[in-house]
Design an enzyme around this catalytic site. Structure first.
Site, PDB file in Angstrom:
ATOM      1  N   ARG A   1       0.817  -1.221   0.000  1.00  0.00           N
ATOM      2  CA  ARG A   1       0.000   0.000   0.000  1.00  0.00           C
ATOM      3  C   ARG A   1       0.855   1.278   0.000  1.00  0.00           C
ATOM      4  O   ARG A   1       0.473   2.300   0.543  1.00  0.00           O
ATOM      5  CB  ARG A   1      -0.937   0.054   1.212  1.00  0.00           C
TER       6      ARG A   1
ATOM      7  N   GLU B   1      -3.837   3.935   6.513  1.00  0.00           N
ATOM      8  CA  GLU B   1      -3.806   3.448   5.131  1.00  0.00           C
ATOM      9  C   GLU B   1      -4.454   4.498   4.228  1.00  0.00           C
ATOM     10  O   GLU B   1      -4.043   4.692   3.090  1.00  0.00           O
ATOM     11  CB  GLU B   1      -4.552   2.114   5.048  1.00  0.00           C
TER      12      GLU B   1
ATOM     13  N   CYS C   1     -10.115   0.183   3.845  1.00  0.00           N
ATOM     14  CA  CYS C   1      -9.467  -0.027   5.141  1.00  0.00           C
ATOM     15  C   CYS C   1      -8.792   1.264   5.585  1.00  0.00           C
ATOM     16  O   CYS C   1      -8.090   1.908   4.802  1.00  0.00           O
ATOM     17  CB  CYS C   1      -8.449  -1.163   5.045  1.00  0.00           C
TER      18      CYS C   1
HETATM   19  N1  EPU Z   1     -12.024 -10.137  10.632  1.00  0.00           N
HETATM   20  C1  EPU Z   1     -12.784 -10.105  11.755  1.00  0.00           C
HETATM   21  N2  EPU Z   1     -13.502  -8.960  12.039  1.00  0.00           N
HETATM   22  C2  EPU Z   1     -13.446  -7.867  11.241  1.00  0.00           C
HETATM   23  C3  EPU Z   1     -12.646  -7.885  10.090  1.00  0.00           C
HETATM   24  C4  EPU Z   1     -11.933  -9.045   9.796  1.00  0.00           C
HETATM   25  O1  EPU Z   1     -12.833 -11.073  12.476  1.00  0.00           O
HETATM   26  O2  EPU Z   1     -14.107  -6.876  11.589  1.00  0.00           O
HETATM   27  C5  EPU Z   1     -11.276 -11.366  10.294  1.00  0.00           C
HETATM   28  C6  EPU Z   1     -11.812 -12.019   9.036  1.00  0.00           C
HETATM   29  O3  EPU Z   1     -12.899 -12.864   9.324  1.00  0.00           O
HETATM   30  C7  EPU Z   1     -10.588 -12.777   8.538  1.00  0.00           C
HETATM   31  C8  EPU Z   1      -9.416 -11.895   8.972  1.00  0.00           C
HETATM   32  O4  EPU Z   1      -9.929 -11.037   9.997  1.00  0.00           O
HETATM   33  O5  EPU Z   1     -10.486 -14.008   9.198  1.00  0.00           O
HETATM   34  C9  EPU Z   1      -8.846 -11.062   7.842  1.00  0.00           C
HETATM   35  O6  EPU Z   1      -9.884 -10.224   7.301  1.00  0.00           O
HETATM   36  P1  EPU Z   1      -9.921  -9.817   5.741  1.00  0.00           P
HETATM   37  O7  EPU Z   1      -9.891 -11.027   4.887  1.00  0.00           O
HETATM   38  O8  EPU Z   1     -11.018  -8.843   5.574  1.00  0.00           O
HETATM   39  O9  EPU Z   1      -8.503  -9.147   5.500  1.00  0.00           O
HETATM   40  P2  EPU Z   1      -7.905  -7.791   6.085  1.00  0.00           P
HETATM   41  O10 EPU Z   1      -6.478  -8.090   6.433  1.00  0.00           O
HETATM   42  O11 EPU Z   1      -8.752  -7.174   7.112  1.00  0.00           O
HETATM   43  C10 EPU Z   1      -6.941  -6.981   3.777  1.00  0.00           C
HETATM   44  C11 EPU Z   1      -6.807  -5.628   3.140  1.00  0.00           C
HETATM   45  C12 EPU Z   1      -8.076  -5.278   2.363  1.00  0.00           C
HETATM   46  C13 EPU Z   1      -8.319  -6.344   1.311  1.00  0.00           C
HETATM   47  C14 EPU Z   1      -8.453  -7.692   2.012  1.00  0.00           C
HETATM   48  C15 EPU Z   1      -8.591  -8.838   1.028  1.00  0.00           C
HETATM   49  C16 EPU Z   1      -5.400  -4.167   4.468  1.00  0.00           C
HETATM   50  C17 EPU Z   1      -5.351  -3.101   5.492  1.00  0.00           C
HETATM   51  N3  EPU Z   1      -6.598  -4.620   4.158  1.00  0.00           N
HETATM   52  O12 EPU Z   1      -7.949  -6.853   4.786  1.00  0.00           O
HETATM   53  O13 EPU Z   1      -7.809  -4.043   1.689  1.00  0.00           O
HETATM   54  O14 EPU Z   1      -9.501  -6.049   0.578  1.00  0.00           O
HETATM   55  O15 EPU Z   1      -7.261  -7.963   2.794  1.00  0.00           O
HETATM   56  O16 EPU Z   1      -7.399  -9.027   0.304  1.00  0.00           O
HETATM   57  O17 EPU Z   1      -4.352  -4.565   3.936  1.00  0.00           O
HETATM   58  C18 EPU Z   1      -7.999  -1.652   1.558  1.00  0.00           C
HETATM   59  O18 EPU Z   1      -6.852  -1.646   1.155  1.00  0.00           O
HETATM   60  O19 EPU Z   1      -8.665  -0.593   1.667  1.00  0.00           O
HETATM   61  C19 EPU Z   1      -8.620  -2.929   1.917  1.00  0.00           C
HETATM   62  C20 EPU Z   1      -9.853  -3.003   2.377  1.00  0.00           C
END
Ligand code: EPU
Length: 333
Positions: free
Chosen positions: A197, A319, A246
């Site tokens: 990012r 971010e 995010c």
């Molecule tokens: N989870 C929770 N509660 C929440 C959110 C997530 O328990 O409120 C759990 C999910 O169930 C999952 C784990 O946390 O087991 C990871 O969640 P997720 O797959 O949503 O991945 P993330 O790390 O929160 C990242 C990116 C997103 C991107 C997704 C999918 C960052 C900061 N975020 O989210 O990117 O869409 O992976 O690849 O790197 C963005 O850049 O704006 C963004 C949303």
């Protein structure tokens, strides 16, 4: 008048601006608009131009329609010593509530067409990223289908190396077109640092477009993978809500998810004025209602950071981009 003569003329006007204030500044902007043929708008607000729907008034907004026009307008602004910054779809920006005393160059209308040539596609920065992903799938080209549901422009995606579901745009960039000295210059993708990012592009560099090199695959399979990524996104992230994606990065190299941790801290639904932690995904701050302010979102974000620091000893990094009322240099990292 040649480009450099125009720049010198504008520079003189820029210096006058220091002594005779707003009127001269307005005349200078009108001059830039006239010389470059680019539409200039007054009275716009970040609240209309960003997905969070908050943020104050914009001094001057320039809306070029081609890469050449965009390069010329920032060349003229640079020549005149006028501060400017670039706004794409505004889907990753939290701009504060005050009046912003710099020029905003919008790339929204620098759309052109996506031009496909074998495994390559050339596209301008204002082109919609979701549309490009659909176009690529239709041409049987893989490599960006994970980015399918990310709202934003190609330029914004390049600027921050947008990523999701195993794909990052930087992985497929062959060349990027950048504005330098009023002209369009092509930079090899390999010369850019594509980090999580974050890229080595600097404030003051306007990204005009890029050529991506994708890989051939069955269009049906690409479409399936894209639909699967969209399904996951729809079921785990708020859609239709006023958000900027995010809000914080995940702690680098840790494998931790900031959203999961904020959720476990019990903060989903937590509210400050018109801003709240999304009940769907805790790393999203969403805004609601006419009265929502950037200050609400910022106060909530700082509250999250404070608690995160206390409970996990981790300093969360933003971010989203925070835009103050004056232009600041992009963070050194
Ligand atoms: N989870 C929770 N509660 C929440 C959110 C997530 O328990 O409120 C759990 C999910 O169930 C999952 C784990 O946390 O087991 C990871 O969640 P997720 O797959 O949503 O991945 P993330 O790390 O929160 C990242 C990116 C997103 C991107 C997704 C999918 C960052 C900061 N975020 O989210 O990117 O869409 O992976 O690849 O790197 C963005 O850049 O704006 C963004 C949303």
């Amino acid at each position: 008048m040649t480009r450099s003569a125009a720049a010198a003329h504008l520079e003189v006007m820029g210096q006058e601006q220091n002594t005779s204030g707003a009127q001269t500044r307005d005349a200078l902007m009108e001059e830039v608009a006239r010389r470059t043929g680019v539409r200039a708008e007054r009275g716009r607000r970040f609240a209309e131009l960003t997905s969070l729907r908050v943020g104050g008034e914009i001094d001057w907004l320039f809306v070029p329609e081609t890469e050449e026009e965009a390069a010329a307008v920032v060349g003229a602004l640079e020549g005149a010593g006028v501060a400017w910054r670039v706004l794409g779809a505004g889907s990753n920006v939290l701009a504060d509530d005050r009046e912003h005393r710099y020029v905003v160059v919008s790339t929204r209308e620098v759309k052109g067409k996506a031009v496909f040539d074998g495994e390559r596609v050339s596209v301008s920065s204002g082109y919609s990223l979701p549309r490009l992903c659909v176009d690529a799938a239709r041409h049987g080209l893989a490599g960006i289908e994970g980015l399918g549901g990310i709202p934003g422009t190609v330029g914004g995606a390049l600027w921050m190396n947008a990523g999701a579901y195993g794909h990052e745009i930087g992985q497929v960039v062959e060349t990027v077109r950048v504005a330098r000295g009023g002209r369009v210059v092509e930079v090899p993708g390999a010369e850019v640092e594509w980090n999580y990012r974050h890229t080595s592009f600097r404030e003051g560099e306007l990204l005009l477009g890029a050529t991506l090199r994708l890989t051939r695959d069955d269009p049906e399979k690409i479409r399936e993978r894209m639909e699967e990524a969209k399904r996951k996104r729809f079921s785990t992230q708020p859609h239709g809500a006023r958000s900027a994606g995010c809000f914080f990065k995940n702690p680098p190299g840790s494998g931790l998810s900031t959203g999961k941790m904020i959720d476990e801290m019990g903060m989903k639904g937590e509210r400050r004025g018109g801003a709240l932690v999304s009940p769907v995904h805790a790393n999203f701050i969403v805004t609601e209602g006419e009265g929502a302010r950037a200050a609400d979102a910022l106060a909530l974000a700082e509250e999250i950071r404070e608690r995160f620091r206390r409970e996990h000893g981790i300093e969360l990094e933003y971010e989203v981009e925070l835009w103050g009322a004056e232009v600041a240099e992009r963070d050194e990292e």
